[in-house]
Design a protein around this motif. Structure first.
Motif, PDB file in Angstrom:
ATOM      1  N   GLN A   1     -29.404 -26.697  -9.296  1.00 10.32           N
ATOM      2  CA  GLN A   1     -28.168 -25.977  -8.987  1.00 10.32           C
ATOM      3  C   GLN A   1     -28.281 -24.551  -9.512  1.00 10.32           C
ATOM      4  O   GLN A   1     -28.569 -24.337 -10.689  1.00 10.32           O
ATOM      5  CB  GLN A   1     -26.966 -26.690  -9.601  1.00 10.32           C
TER       6      GLN A   1
ATOM      7  N   GLN B   1     -26.911 -20.232  -9.218  1.00 12.39           N
ATOM      8  CA  GLN B   1     -25.880 -19.245  -8.900  1.00 12.39           C
ATOM      9  C   GLN B   1     -26.543 -17.881  -8.812  1.00 12.39           C
ATOM     10  O   GLN B   1     -27.533 -17.625  -9.513  1.00 12.39           O
ATOM     11  CB  GLN B   1     -24.789 -19.265  -9.973  1.00 12.39           C
TER      12      GLN B   1
ATOM     13  N   TYR C   1     -20.649 -12.630  -7.580  1.00 18.69           N
ATOM     14  CA  TYR C   1     -21.466 -13.790  -7.228  1.00 18.69           C
ATOM     15  C   TYR C   1     -21.360 -14.129  -5.747  1.00 18.69           C
ATOM     16  O   TYR C   1     -20.288 -13.988  -5.133  1.00 18.69           O
ATOM     17  CB  TYR C   1     -21.026 -15.010  -8.041  1.00 18.69           C
TER      18      TYR C   1
ATOM     19  N   CYS D   1     -20.827 -16.582  -2.764  1.00 15.73           N
ATOM     20  CA  CYS D   1     -19.875 -17.685  -2.682  1.00 15.73           C
ATOM     21  C   CYS D   1     -19.834 -18.224  -1.260  1.00 15.73           C
ATOM     22  O   CYS D   1     -19.748 -17.454  -0.293  1.00 15.73           O
ATOM     23  CB  CYS D   1     -18.484 -17.197  -3.091  1.00 15.73           C
TER      24      CYS D   1
ATOM     25  N   PRO E   1     -18.612 -17.601 -11.643  1.00 13.28           N
ATOM     26  CA  PRO E   1     -19.053 -18.699 -10.780  1.00 13.28           C
ATOM     27  C   PRO E   1     -18.384 -20.027 -11.104  1.00 13.28           C
ATOM     28  O   PRO E   1     -18.035 -20.313 -12.245  1.00 13.28           O
ATOM     29  CB  PRO E   1     -20.549 -18.772 -11.072  1.00 13.28           C
ATOM     30  N   SER E   2     -18.220 -20.843 -10.061  1.00 17.65           N
ATOM     31  CA  SER E   2     -17.759 -22.222 -10.201  1.00 17.65           C
ATOM     32  C   SER E   2     -18.427 -23.035  -9.090  1.00 17.65           C
ATOM     33  O   SER E   2     -19.550 -22.722  -8.690  1.00 17.65           O
ATOM     34  CB  SER E   2     -16.235 -22.285 -10.120  1.00 17.65           C
TER      35      SER E   2
ATOM     36  N   GLU F   1     -19.552 -21.254  -5.842  1.00 21.95           N
ATOM     37  CA  GLU F   1     -20.593 -20.256  -6.116  1.00 21.95           C
ATOM     38  C   GLU F   1     -21.897 -20.902  -6.574  1.00 21.95           C
ATOM     39  O   GLU F   1     -22.814 -20.213  -7.023  1.00 21.95           O
ATOM     40  CB  GLU F   1     -20.102 -19.270  -7.185  1.00 21.95           C
ATOM     41  N   THR F   2     -21.975 -22.218  -6.469  1.00 22.86           N
ATOM     42  CA  THR F   2     -23.162 -22.959  -6.900  1.00 22.86           C
ATOM     43  C   THR F   2     -23.852 -23.564  -5.685  1.00 22.86           C
ATOM     44  O   THR F   2     -23.211 -24.184  -4.838  1.00 22.86           O
ATOM     45  CB  THR F   2     -22.772 -24.064  -7.895  1.00 22.86           C
TER      46      THR F   2
ATOM     47  N   ARG G   1     -27.226 -25.887  -4.166  1.00 24.25           N
ATOM     48  CA  ARG G   1     -28.224 -26.904  -4.504  1.00 24.25           C
ATOM     49  C   ARG G   1     -29.450 -26.711  -3.618  1.00 24.25           C
ATOM     50  O   ARG G   1     -29.331 -26.646  -2.394  1.00 24.25           O
ATOM     51  CB  ARG G   1     -27.649 -28.308  -4.324  1.00 24.25           C
TER      52      ARG G   1
ATOM     53  N   VAL H   1     -28.194 -23.698 -13.422  1.00 20.79           N
ATOM     54  CA  VAL H   1     -27.144 -24.364 -14.199  1.00 20.79           C
ATOM     55  C   VAL H   1     -27.384 -25.860 -14.361  1.00 20.79           C
ATOM     56  O   VAL H   1     -26.789 -26.489 -15.237  1.00 20.79           O
ATOM     57  CB  VAL H   1     -25.759 -24.123 -13.568  1.00 20.79           C
ATOM     58  N   ASN H   2     -28.246 -26.434 -13.526  1.00 21.85           N
ATOM     59  CA  ASN H   2     -28.546 -27.862 -13.676  1.00 21.85           C
ATOM     60  C   ASN H   2     -29.826 -28.177 -12.912  1.00 21.85           C
ATOM     61  O   ASN H   2     -30.139 -27.524 -11.909  1.00 21.85           O
ATOM     62  CB  ASN H   2     -27.410 -28.730 -13.139  1.00 21.85           C
TER      63      ASN H   2
END
Length: 460
Positions: A64, A66, A75, A77, A93-94, A97-98, A100, A191-192
């Motif tokens: 994940q 951004q 960012y 989006c 970002p949320s 905005e992320t 994969r 982020v992940n």
């Protein structure tokens, strides 16, 4: 036997509790079993070095990310989470905005958005509207040599994506620069990440993955490990498998054939040393929980009614192949389905059909995993009451709570013996189904008895 202490410390012990069902044929309960995680279904956190040979190993499927425009300081989006244009107007970002990643090659990717569409080229600029990616949804991520998180996106038309304004993102930039004023430059934040079977096989690719996986299967768990486990009081092993095992030796890409041969070996070794085997369908096609150990590509839970038949087919394959083995103790139909994504209705339909498939070949125990998340741990009891030789698997985890970190080993053991025993006791009844309790802390007693030292941990 290098990795066995690692498995014992960081995985779980499963118990069939004593009950009125104490002995069926030659299956004497309770069983004391260790989970052989990261063998036939990859869990990267157990041995991250397995991924070291992958180019761009930080950009695997499901990562994940951004992207901050260096020019606009905003960012990227997917507006409304997908289904329309991509903009560059968010100050922070949320979810929308992320993005994969779906890895197409070492440097080319599809970007999946919050509502599961893919970023691509459209007549009104860059958009996220298609549910299935094509060439126009494929981007090369070009990374700056001395700053790998500074990136540009080359689209299928050979031009770079640029943030012309906060509301207009296009793929028509031909210049080349890494300056902050360049509208095609973005700062990437990871982020992940996921490190599962899909990630490692697709990361290495079809040329390298078969040998990488074969070497792992041949060395990670060996006959010596079964000898060691048996000699130290374990009576069974739980072996996670993925849905692709049913299509050996040529499973769909990127998965690699050969895991069924490794499982054959496990049964042979277990029988030699007087141990039983629990087969656990850890990874169902489309993912029943979104976790990396479910074989998920990008972390989305997508298993549903439409996947029931093909999942039952996997269970039938396992029952047909291993039902004749005298040391088959049980088949677990699915590991940790997650609520509310997996509905009780769909799960019940699947469990009924899979149970019937198993009973065509064997009277081994059938294990029904309770749903994780907001679900009643007793919701499967009525279903189980219509079946014979079934157990319900409930998972209590202490390792995800910081409250246990400050406790001593003995305090953790006492918590299991008191609180967890009480939790399980509240779910059992004299004539009800067996209830299995899985959790890290059950290992502490074994660790204490075996006096596992820090020197052993160094091998992990």
């Amino acid at each position: 036997m290098v990795y066995l202490p690692f498995l014992l410390i960081f995985n779980l012990i499963s118990y069939f509790p004593s009950s009125s069902h104490a002995q069926i044929a030659d299956l004497i309960l309770p069983l004391k079993a260790v989970n052989l995680g990261n063998w036939l279904v990859t869990e990267g956190w157990m041995k991250p070095s397995r991924f070291d040979g992958i180019i761009n190993k930080d950009l695997l499927d499901g990562t994940q990310v951004q992207f901050l425009s260096t020019k606009l300081k905003k960012y990227l989006c997917a507006e409304n989470g997908g289904g329309t244009v991509v903009v560059a107007n968010r100050p922070s970002p949320s979810g929308w905005e992320t993005f994969r990643l779906w890895r197409v090659s070492e440097s080319c990717f599809n970007l999946r958005v919050f509502n599961k569409q893919f970023v691509g080229l459209g007549s009104q600029g860059v958009q996220a509207v298609l549910d299935t990616p094509t060439d126009t949804e494929t981007f090369e991520i070009v990374r700056k040599d001395d700053d790998r998180n500074r990136v540009r996106f080359k689209a299928s038309n050979g031009l770079f994506l640029q943030a012309q304004s906060e509301t207009l993102v296009t793929a028509d930039y031909a210049e080349s620069s890494w300056d902050d004023s360049d509208p095609s430059v973005f700062i990437m934040t990871i982020v992940n990440t996921l490190q599962g079977e899909f990630q490692i096989t697709n990361g290495y690719g079809p040329d390298k993955a078969p040998q990488v996986m074969q070497d792992h299967w041949n060395s990670y768990i060996t006959e010596e490990d079964f000898n060691f486990m048996s000699a130290n009081g374990l009576s069974a092993v739980r072996i996670p498998v993925g849905w692709w095992i049913a299509q050996d030796p040529t499973p769909p890409k990127p998965f690699v054939g050969g895991s069924s041969i490794a499982l054959d070996n496990a049964f042979t070794w277990a029988e030699k040393y007087g141990m039983k085997v629990i087969i656990d369908l850890h990874a169902a096609k489309a993912s029943q929980n979104g976790d990396e150990h479910s074989g998920a590509r990008d972390g989305f839970l997508e298993w549903a009614d439409s996947n029931i038949d093909e999942t039952v087919a996997v269970i039938e394959f396992l029952a047909a192949r291993y039902g004749v083995r005298p040391n088959l103790a049980a088949i677990a139909l699915m590991n940790e389905p997650r609520a509310p994504g997996v509905t009780l209705d769909a799960l019940t339909k699947y469990y009924k059909a899979a149970y019937d498939a198993i009973r065509k070949y064997t009277n081994a125990y059938v294990i029904l995993s309770a749903r994780l998340g907001p679900a009643d741990p007793k919701e499967l009891f009525s279903l189980a009451s219509t079946m014979n030789r079934v157990a319900i698997d409930v998972h209590y985890y202490n390792l995800f709570s910081d409250s246990f970190s400050g406790m001593t080993v003995q305090q953790n053991i006492d918590f299991v013996n008191n609180q967890r025993a009480s939790d399980l006791g509240s779910l059992t009844s004299a004539n009800g189904p067996l209830v299995l309790g899985n959790g890290l802390q059950n290992l502490l007693e074994t660790m204490h008895q075996w006096k596992i030292t820090r020197d052993l941990l160094k091998h992990s």
